[in-house]
Design a protein around this motif. Structure first.
Motif, mmCIF file in Angstrom:
data_model
loop_
_atom_site.group_PDB
_atom_site.id
_atom_site.type_symbol
_atom_site.label_atom_id
_atom_site.label_comp_id
_atom_site.label_asym_id
_atom_site.label_seq_id
_atom_site.Cartn_x
_atom_site.Cartn_y
_atom_site.Cartn_z
ATOM 1 N N ILE A 175 0.857 -1.190 0.000
ATOM 2 C CA ILE A 175 0.000 0.000 0.000
ATOM 3 C C ILE A 175 0.892 1.238 0.000
ATOM 4 N N ILE A 176 0.780 2.054 -1.048
ATOM 5 C CA ILE A 176 1.506 3.327 -1.134
ATOM 6 C C ILE A 176 0.497 4.433 -0.874
ATOM 7 N N ASP A 177 0.677 5.177 0.231
ATOM 8 C CA ASP A 177 -0.405 6.081 0.631
ATOM 9 C C ASP A 177 0.114 7.169 1.558
ATOM 10 N N VAL A 178 -0.822 7.892 2.171
ATOM 11 C CA VAL A 178 -0.498 9.017 3.050
ATOM 12 C C VAL A 178 -1.295 8.917 4.346
ATOM 13 N N GLN A 179 -0.887 9.716 5.324
ATOM 14 C CA GLN A 179 -1.570 9.924 6.605
ATOM 15 C C GLN A 179 -1.295 8.850 7.654
ATOM 16 N N GLY A 180 -0.533 7.834 7.342
ATOM 17 C CA GLY A 180 -0.091 6.889 8.354
ATOM 18 C C GLY A 180 -0.848 5.581 8.378
ATOM 19 N N PHE A 181 -0.142 4.524 8.819
ATOM 20 C CA PHE A 181 -0.712 3.182 8.935
ATOM 21 C C PHE A 181 -0.874 2.842 10.416
ATOM 22 N N ASP A 182 -2.096 2.642 10.863
ATOM 23 C CA ASP A 182 -2.371 2.265 12.254
ATOM 24 C C ASP A 182 -2.179 0.752 12.378
ATOM 25 N N PHE A 183 -0.933 0.348 12.529
ATOM 26 C CA PHE A 183 -0.579 -1.073 12.460
ATOM 27 C C PHE A 183 -1.156 -1.906 13.598
ATOM 28 N N SER A 184 -1.580 -1.269 14.702
ATOM 29 C CA SER A 184 -2.129 -2.019 15.829
ATOM 30 C C SER A 184 -3.653 -2.005 15.862
ATOM 31 N N HIS A 185 -4.275 -1.483 14.814
ATOM 32 C CA HIS A 185 -5.736 -1.531 14.737
ATOM 33 C C HIS A 185 -6.176 -2.995 14.752
ATOM 34 N N PRO A 186 -7.293 -3.317 15.417
ATOM 35 C CA PRO A 186 -7.742 -4.715 15.489
ATOM 36 C C PRO A 186 -7.865 -5.394 14.127
ATOM 37 N N ASP A 187 -8.088 -4.607 13.069
ATOM 38 C CA ASP A 187 -8.258 -5.213 11.748
ATOM 39 C C ASP A 187 -6.938 -5.728 11.179
ATOM 40 N N PHE A 188 -5.812 -5.408 11.844
ATOM 41 C CA PHE A 188 -4.501 -5.851 11.345
ATOM 42 C C PHE A 188 -3.776 -6.771 12.323
ATOM 43 N N LEU A 189 -4.456 -7.246 13.366
ATOM 44 C CA LEU A 189 -3.816 -8.119 14.347
ATOM 45 C C LEU A 189 -4.184 -9.572 14.094
ATOM 46 N N ASP A 190 -3.196 -10.470 14.244
ATOM 47 C CA ASP A 190 -3.483 -11.894 14.076
ATOM 48 C C ASP A 190 -4.032 -12.473 15.381
ATOM 49 N N ASN A 191 -4.204 -13.775 15.423
ATOM 50 C CA ASN A 191 -4.818 -14.415 16.589
ATOM 51 C C ASN A 191 -3.976 -14.299 17.847
ATOM 52 N N GLN A 192 -2.694 -14.000 17.692
ATOM 53 C CA GLN A 192 -1.812 -13.852 18.839
ATOM 54 C C GLN A 192 -1.557 -12.392 19.192
ATOM 55 N N GLY A 193 -2.320 -11.494 18.561
ATOM 56 C CA GLY A 193 -2.200 -10.081 18.873
ATOM 57 C C GLY A 193 -1.020 -9.389 18.220
ATOM 58 N N ARG A 194 -0.391 -10.036 17.229
ATOM 59 C CA ARG A 194 0.721 -9.432 16.510
ATOM 60 C C ARG A 194 0.214 -8.751 15.243
ATOM 61 N N THR A 195 0.919 -7.716 14.822
ATOM 62 C CA THR A 195 0.506 -7.033 13.606
ATOM 63 C C THR A 195 0.799 -7.888 12.387
ATOM 64 N N ARG A 196 -0.045 -7.755 11.381
ATOM 65 C CA ARG A 196 0.179 -8.442 10.107
ATOM 66 C C ARG A 196 1.013 -7.583 9.153
ATOM 67 N N PHE A 197 1.403 -6.402 9.584
ATOM 68 C CA PHE A 197 2.300 -5.581 8.774
ATOM 69 C C PHE A 197 3.705 -6.175 8.816
ATOM 70 N N VAL A 198 4.264 -6.401 7.658
ATOM 71 C CA VAL A 198 5.638 -6.877 7.545
ATOM 72 C C VAL A 198 6.606 -5.718 7.762
ATOM 73 N N SER A 199 6.279 -4.573 7.194
ATOM 74 C CA SER A 199 7.125 -3.386 7.342
ATOM 75 C C SER A 199 6.351 -2.161 6.893
ATOM 76 N N ILE A 200 6.836 -1.003 7.333
ATOM 77 C CA ILE A 200 6.349 0.300 6.871
ATOM 78 C C ILE A 200 7.574 1.141 6.552
ATOM 79 N N TRP A 201 7.695 1.581 5.295
ATOM 80 C CA TRP A 201 8.756 2.536 4.961
ATOM 81 C C TRP A 201 8.143 3.926 5.032
ATOM 82 N N ASP A 202 8.494 4.646 6.076
ATOM 83 C CA ASP A 202 8.036 6.019 6.277
ATOM 84 C C ASP A 202 9.043 6.934 5.595
ATOM 85 N N GLN A 203 8.723 7.401 4.392
ATOM 86 C CA GLN A 203 9.685 8.170 3.607
ATOM 87 C C GLN A 203 10.031 9.509 4.252
ATOM 88 N N GLY A 204 9.175 9.996 5.127
ATOM 89 C CA GLY A 204 9.473 11.250 5.820
ATOM 90 C C GLY A 204 9.927 11.048 7.247
#
Length: 682
Positions: A175-204
């Motif tokens: 996903i290439i986008d703006v305004q930030g990725f809320d990686f700990s939002h419940p919609d991105f957590l697996d069954n063990q409470g870990r984020t499903r985000f592999v990485s975030i490259w914050d260019q700024g």
């Protein structure tokens, strides 16, 4: 007044205009120009002295008194550029000092951060055929944003047989986008409470190391381990007022109801399409403050880098990649000849890769109801046909006025056939006549009595596509009353035919996103989009130029409940008459993750930004089923399986493409794509 252009001018006109502007103008320009950055503290401080308290501009007379103290050389301003080399030539053929300024390379294209004072030397290199400034990235805020308490329905997102595609478990969603990725939002957590985000490259960002292993030495790469450590630290806190994970592992942008979070949720959230895929985000730097914008790049070269980062990450993980870009550009020829379009097309030549781009929200041409001004975002295209020589057409271009000072740079490009020769005359709202500028001539940084600076270029045989084009730039400056702004009202471009064999032309306005800059005296200062009058606007070919790429999938906004295309969705075709957008998908009143909200987990938004990630997710499932698919094959399957909207047939339409995406049929077709090869053992 008009000057002669060399037949093979290597610098894109906007770059020439900036190169030949004063250091003060360019420092102010950097507030609005995404591909111009100021690196000299002295120059920043000098321009700061041109501002009154509250960052208001001083009067022209006061500026003239200060000019003697402002001696910073132009070389302290950098431009982000694409450098095109002769076929078969690599960056090794460039002088070492220029090579050191290059930031990435693909085929015969390079990206580079070049001091403006170096541009003459760069164009003298025989191997350099073209230098093109990065295009500004346009972020269209979603429409009808509303927090909701209910989780999103899986009605449109539970597609195909999970046993076949595994919900994207063997795919990377980028996903290439703006305004930030809320990686700990419940919609991105697996069954063990870990984020499903592999990485975030914050260019700024600057909180972590840059992804130097992929060749990029700027920004911050936030890895899954960093995010999970923040989640664990936040969970362990007993104080209910403890810091949330995103503040323990911050990004340079973390906006409430963030665009990036919502888009990622649609494509790959737990209630999205690819709900078991790994997610990687690239956060394009989009500073809020003018002073930060002067020091930042947020242009199409950053999109090229983001694409390369995600594809290299996919290679590192051994996964096919489906990328979403719900951002846009509106410059250049809308025919896939821009440098960023060619960069992405080169990248998509390999199998197991796909990129989906939102078509844009520039489809509305008239008010839908009293008081509706959404049409100003839609009136960005005009076209016409001049049948004979010695005839003329008027193009009416509106710059906002009436108590509002437009501090942004207003840009228009008119493209026409190399068979023809058109001249242009520009008439300002107050009646000043500039030109005519004949083919092969230009007027550069000419100050009008209103204080507006105008530059006009009439170029023949553009190296990118061989066509001709007229570029007009209206630049703000200081007026006698101390107000920065382009003269408001209707500007008229009179297109004068000198020789006609084809006669057709298209023109686009490089749209600004509205941004309030504060009050200046009795006026409101804005970065505000200019637009064509109702008489000049032509309601088609408004699709984002970034979505015009040969191998890119362009997506329109379907109002699924009503079975119609949303009024704001941009339309095709491309200037070279290709069928864009290819497909439409649900993009109206879409419920997904509400980033950085603190309370409500879900939010509803509308726009092609919401339609594109639906397709990105479906494409991810297709790559799960068959990772050998190429971008061209995926596009072919989408076209073949599209379902016509009510009242439509199977023919392509400029607003809906070939119809609504049929995810189940796409997956079945993907599974059959290599049946013959597999049966014969090839």
């Amino acid at each position: 007044m008009a000057q002669q252009i060399p037949n093979r001018a290597k610098l894109y006109p906007k770059l020439r205009m900036i190169q030949n502007g004063s250091e003060i103008v360019n420092t102010l320009r950097a507030e609005q120009a995404a591909a111009v950055r100021i690196v000299s503290p002295g120059l920043l401080n000098s321009v700061g002295r041109c501002r009154e308290p509250g960052d208001r501009p001083v009067s022209k007379q006061s500026l003239k008194r200060k000019r003697g103290k402002l001696k910073a050389p132009v070389g302290q301003a950098l431009a982000n550029v694409f450098i095109e080399l002769s076929d078969g030539v690599t960056g090794q053929a460039l002088p070492e000092r220029i090579r050191k300024r290059c930031t990435a390379e693909k085929a015969n294209l390079l990206t580079a951060e070049i001091p403006l004072s170096w541009l003459d030397d760069l164009t003298k290199q025989d191997v350099v055929t073209r230098v093109e400034i990065g295009e500004g990235i346009r972020f269209s805020p979603p429409l009808d944003v509303a927090s909701v308490t209910r989780a999103p329905s899986l009605k449109y997102r539970d597609v195909g047989d999970g046993r076949m595609h595994g919900f994207g478990a063997e795919v990377l969603i980028g996903i290439i986008d703006v305004q930030g990725f809320d990686f700990s939002h419940p919609d991105f957590l697996d069954n063990q409470g870990r984020t499903r985000f592999v990485s975030i490259w914050d260019q700024g960002g600057d909180t972590r190391a840059a992804p130097v292993r992929f060749g990029f030495d700027y920004g911050a790469e936030i890895k899954a381990s960093h995010m999970n450590n923040a989640i664990n630290a936040s969970t362990r806190r007993r104080d209910p007022a403890g810091l949330p994970p995103h503040l323990l592992e911050p990004q340079s942008q973390m906006s409430a109801s963030s665009h990036a979070t919502h888009v990622a949720s649609i494509a790959a959230g737990n209630r999205g399409i690819c709900r078991r895929a790994g997610i990687a985000g690239v956060l394009i730097s989009l500073p809020d403050e003018d002073t930060d914008r002067r020091k930042s790049f947020y242009d199409s070269t950053r999109i090229a880098h983001a694409v390369d980062y995600l594809l290299k990450l996919g290679e590192e993980l051994g996964l096919p990649v489906s990328i979403n870009i719900s951002l846009g550009t509106n410059g250049h020829a809308h025919d896939a000849s821009s440098a960023v379009s060619r960069w992405i097309d080169y990248a998509l030549a390999h199998p197991g890769r796909a990129i989906t781009v939102a078509a844009g929200n520039a489809g509305q041409e008239a008010p839908a109801e009293p008081g509706d001004i959404g049409f100003i975002m839609g009136r960005i295209h005009t076209s016409g046909h001049i049948p004979n020589a010695h005839l003329s057409h008027n193009v009416e271009w509106v710059v906002i006025g009436d108590g509002i000072a437009d501090l942004s740079e207003n840009e228009l490009e008119l493209w026409y056939s190399p068979q023809d020769r058109f001249a242009v005359e520009v008439i300002s709202p107050s009646g000043d006549r500039i030109g005519p500028v004949e083919p092969g001539q230009f007027i550069e940084n000419h100050e009008l009595p209103s204080g507006t600076f105008i530059s006009i270029y009439d170029e023949i045989y553009a190296p990118a596509n061989g066509d001709n084009y007229i570029a007009v730039y209206l630049s703000p400056f200081f007026s006698d009353q101390g107000v920065v702004g382009v003269e408001g009202g209707t500007w008229t471009l009179r297109v004068l035919s000198r020789e006609v064999r084809n006669g057709h032309y298209h023109a686009w306005i490089e749209r600004d996103d509205p941004r309030r800059l504060g009050r200046i005296g009795m006026q409101e200062a804005w970065s505000f989009p200019s637009f064509f009058t109702a008489r000049s606007n032509v309601d088609n070919s408004s699709v984002s130029s970034l979505a015009c790429g040969q191998r890119i999938i362009g997506v329109a906004n379907l109002d699924a409940e009503r079975g119609v295309i949303n009024i704001t969705s941009s339309q095709g075709p491309t200037r070279d008459n290709r069928e864009k957008p290819e497909i439409c998908a649900p993009g109206t009143d879409i419920v997904a993750a509400n980033g950085f909200s603190g309370e409500e987990d879900w939010v509803s938004m509308t726009g092609t930004s919401m339609a594109a990630p639906y397709v990105t997710g479906v494409v991810g499932l297709m790559l799960s089923v068959e990772p050998r698919l190429t971008a061209a094959q995926i596009t072919g399957i989408l076209r073949r399986t599209a379902a016509p909207l009510p009242g439509h047939d199977f023919n392509w339409r400029d607003d809906a493409g070939f119809g609504s995406i049929d995810a189940d049929t796409c997956l079945r077709e993907a599974a059959r794509a290599f049946e013959a090869d597999d049966v014969t053992g090839q």
